[in-house]
Motif scaffolding. Structure first.
Motif, mmCIF file in Angstrom:
data_model
loop_
_atom_site.group_PDB
_atom_site.id
_atom_site.type_symbol
_atom_site.label_atom_id
_atom_site.label_comp_id
_atom_site.label_asym_id
_atom_site.label_seq_id
_atom_site.Cartn_x
_atom_site.Cartn_y
_atom_site.Cartn_z
ATOM 1 N N ASP A 182 0.826 -1.214 0.000
ATOM 2 C CA ASP A 182 0.000 0.000 0.000
ATOM 3 C C ASP A 182 0.857 1.259 0.000
ATOM 4 O OD1 ASP A 182 -2.503 -1.272 -0.080
ATOM 5 O OD2 ASP A 182 -2.491 -1.605 2.082
ATOM 6 N N VAL A 183 1.983 1.220 0.735
ATOM 7 C CA VAL A 183 2.902 2.363 0.736
ATOM 8 C C VAL A 183 3.478 2.569 -0.664
ATOM 9 C CG1 VAL A 183 5.119 3.229 1.582
ATOM 10 C CG2 VAL A 183 3.502 2.177 3.179
ATOM 11 N N SER A 184 3.875 1.475 -1.311
ATOM 12 C CA SER A 184 4.440 1.578 -2.665
ATOM 13 C C SER A 184 3.404 2.081 -3.661
ATOM 14 C CB SER A 184 4.995 0.221 -3.122
ATOM 15 O OG SER A 184 3.959 -0.711 -3.375
ATOM 16 N N LEU A 185 2.123 1.757 -3.426
ATOM 17 C CA LEU A 185 1.062 2.235 -4.313
ATOM 18 C C LEU A 185 0.830 3.733 -4.152
ATOM 19 C CD1 LEU A 185 -1.516 -0.702 -4.082
ATOM 20 C CD2 LEU A 185 -0.056 -0.101 -6.029
ATOM 21 N N VAL A 186 0.995 4.228 -2.927
ATOM 22 C CA VAL A 186 0.903 5.684 -2.705
ATOM 23 C C VAL A 186 2.026 6.367 -3.481
ATOM 24 C CG1 VAL A 186 1.093 7.544 -1.014
ATOM 25 C CG2 VAL A 186 -0.186 5.472 -0.442
ATOM 26 N N PHE A 187 3.225 5.820 -3.367
ATOM 27 C CA PHE A 187 4.388 6.343 -4.084
ATOM 28 C C PHE A 187 4.138 6.326 -5.595
ATOM 29 C CE2 PHE A 187 8.914 5.212 -5.556
ATOM 30 C CZ PHE A 187 9.225 6.548 -5.812
ATOM 31 N N LEU A 188 3.583 5.214 -6.088
ATOM 32 C CA LEU A 188 3.290 5.084 -7.515
ATOM 33 C C LEU A 188 2.248 6.107 -7.962
ATOM 34 C CD1 LEU A 188 3.394 3.707 -10.270
ATOM 35 C CD2 LEU A 188 1.790 1.992 -9.389
ATOM 36 N N ASP A 189 1.208 6.280 -7.179
ATOM 37 C CA ASP A 189 0.148 7.228 -7.538
ATOM 38 C C ASP A 189 0.688 8.647 -7.669
ATOM 39 O OD1 ASP A 189 -1.896 5.380 -7.727
ATOM 40 O OD2 ASP A 189 -2.468 5.563 -5.621
ATOM 41 N N VAL A 190 1.497 9.046 -6.696
ATOM 42 C CA VAL A 190 2.056 10.403 -6.724
ATOM 43 C C VAL A 190 2.974 10.576 -7.935
ATOM 44 C CG1 VAL A 190 3.551 12.051 -5.521
ATOM 45 C CG2 VAL A 190 1.871 10.715 -4.231
ATOM 46 N N ALA A 191 3.830 9.573 -8.172
ATOM 47 C CA ALA A 191 4.746 9.638 -9.308
ATOM 48 C C ALA A 191 3.992 9.630 -10.631
ATOM 49 C CB ALA A 191 5.736 8.467 -9.254
ATOM 50 N N ALA A 192 2.929 8.825 -10.713
ATOM 51 C CA ALA A 192 2.129 8.753 -11.941
ATOM 52 C C ALA A 192 1.417 10.071 -12.213
ATOM 53 C CB ALA A 192 1.117 7.615 -11.836
ATOM 54 N N ALA A 193 0.891 10.691 -11.168
ATOM 55 C CA ALA A 193 0.219 11.985 -11.333
ATOM 56 C C ALA A 193 1.196 13.039 -11.859
ATOM 57 C CB ALA A 193 -0.379 12.436 -10.004
ATOM 58 N N LEU A 194 2.420 13.026 -11.335
ATOM 59 C CA LEU A 194 3.444 13.960 -11.801
ATOM 60 C C LEU A 194 3.789 13.703 -13.268
ATOM 61 C CD1 LEU A 194 5.908 14.063 -8.760
ATOM 62 C CD2 LEU A 194 4.574 15.975 -9.667
ATOM 63 N N MET A 195 3.941 12.420 -13.613
ATOM 64 C CA MET A 195 4.291 12.058 -14.984
ATOM 65 C C MET A 195 3.202 12.492 -15.961
ATOM 66 S SD MET A 195 3.630 9.790 -17.629
ATOM 67 C CE MET A 195 2.777 8.408 -16.878
ATOM 68 N N VAL A 196 1.961 12.221 -15.612
ATOM 69 C CA VAL A 196 0.835 12.594 -16.476
ATOM 70 C C VAL A 196 0.801 14.107 -16.678
ATOM 71 C CG1 VAL A 196 -1.693 12.711 -16.587
ATOM 72 C CG2 VAL A 196 -0.563 10.569 -15.934
ATOM 73 N N TYR A 197 1.008 14.834 -15.607
ATOM 74 C CA TYR A 197 1.014 16.295 -15.696
ATOM 75 C C TYR A 197 2.134 16.800 -16.605
ATOM 76 C CZ TYR A 197 1.604 21.177 -14.365
ATOM 77 O OH TYR A 197 1.749 22.542 -14.399
ATOM 78 N N VAL A 198 3.337 16.271 -16.403
ATOM 79 C CA VAL A 198 4.509 16.723 -17.170
ATOM 80 C C VAL A 198 4.362 16.416 -18.658
ATOM 81 C CG1 VAL A 198 6.963 16.242 -17.571
ATOM 82 C CG2 VAL A 198 6.145 16.669 -15.257
ATOM 83 N N VAL A 199 3.930 15.210 -18.989
ATOM 84 C CA VAL A 199 3.794 14.832 -20.399
ATOM 85 C C VAL A 199 2.688 15.642 -21.071
ATOM 86 C CG1 VAL A 199 3.217 12.950 -21.991
ATOM 87 C CG2 VAL A 199 4.708 12.513 -20.031
ATOM 88 N N ASN A 200 1.575 15.827 -20.366
ATOM 89 C CA ASN A 200 0.486 16.625 -20.951
ATOM 90 C C ASN A 200 0.918 18.067 -21.172
ATOM 91 O OD1 ASN A 200 -2.511 16.954 -21.626
ATOM 92 N ND2 ASN A 200 -2.210 18.514 -20.067
ATOM 93 N N GLU A 201 1.649 18.644 -20.213
ATOM 94 C CA GLU A 201 2.136 20.011 -20.369
ATOM 95 C C GLU A 201 3.064 20.125 -21.575
ATOM 96 O OE1 GLU A 201 1.578 23.092 -18.492
ATOM 97 O OE2 GLU A 201 -0.177 21.798 -18.317
#
Length: 222
Positions: A182-201
């Protein structure tokens, strides 16, 4: 000449990021309840009387959270793959430096065992570089993929220990792995949100630059 038409996906991306962050919150709640369950198992192992009502309440909440997590993973997973397809289509609109993989393959590679441990990252890197029109030195993409591989590995270990847990000691080990997942999934979610934002920008900036160039206005990507 490209057969694809660029379509802005800002609204779609914002919805996806919101869902990913909600998933992160849900996974964080799962960490808290997982720890409460772990404490009960420790008490049971040490011979301390366990309040059965409290234990039952925690188990019910754990079950509800796991069902919610599963539902969110399905919803976010579908939304994410739709977003990947859109980004890949848009990346194929660039004049030079197009991705070598098709939009369909950008999505399909996630479903192929072993290959999905590195190919999705390489494709996303190509998409990002197509928009930037230069090699990528962003740390966000490696961070996202590190989180993906880490959570996948922890998930495998969690499934292994959960399926074999019979004694209290074995349940404790499985519980620790479940919390780590569950901790690793929190880490993944935050990293994925950042990645999605950066690529879309990057895609939006490329599109805006292209519009200026079409009007004969010089614009340099920074």
């Amino acid at each position: 000449m490209s057969n694809y038409v660029f379509r802005k996906s800002t609204g779609f991306t914002e919805v996806l990021i919101s869902l990913i962050l909600l998933s992160a919150i849900l996974n964080g709640v799962a960490v808290v309840y997982g720890y409460h369950q772990y404490e009960l198992l420790v008490s049971a192992k040490n011979g301390v009387d366990v309040n059965m009502d409290e234990a039952g309440s925690i188990l019910v909440h754990q079950l509800m959270i796991k069902v919610a997590q599963l539902g969110f993973r399905v919803i976010v997973g579908i939304q994410f793959l739709m977003w990947v397809y859109r980004m890949s289509r848009n990346a194929h609109c660039v004049k030079t430096g197009k991705p070598t993989s098709s939009p369909g393959w950008a999505v399909g590679c996630y479903f192929i065992p072993v290959l999905n441990m590195w190919k999705p990252y390489l494709i996303m890197k190509e998409i990002y570089e197509a928009f930037r029109q230069r090699p990528s030195y962003s740390k966000v993409l490696p961070l996202w993929w590190t989180a993906w591989v880490l959570s996948s590995a922890v998930g495998c270990f969690t499934s292994y220990y959960m399926s074999r847990a019979e004694t209290v000691g074995e349940l404790l080990v499985a519980s620790r792995w479940a919390i780590a997942l569950d901790v690793s999934l929190v880490f993944l979610d935050v990293a994925a949100a950042l990645m999605v934002y950066v690529v879309n920008e990057a895609s939006v900036e490329w599109y805006e630059v292209t519009q200026y160039e079409d009007l004969g206005v010089y614009w340099e990507l920074v």
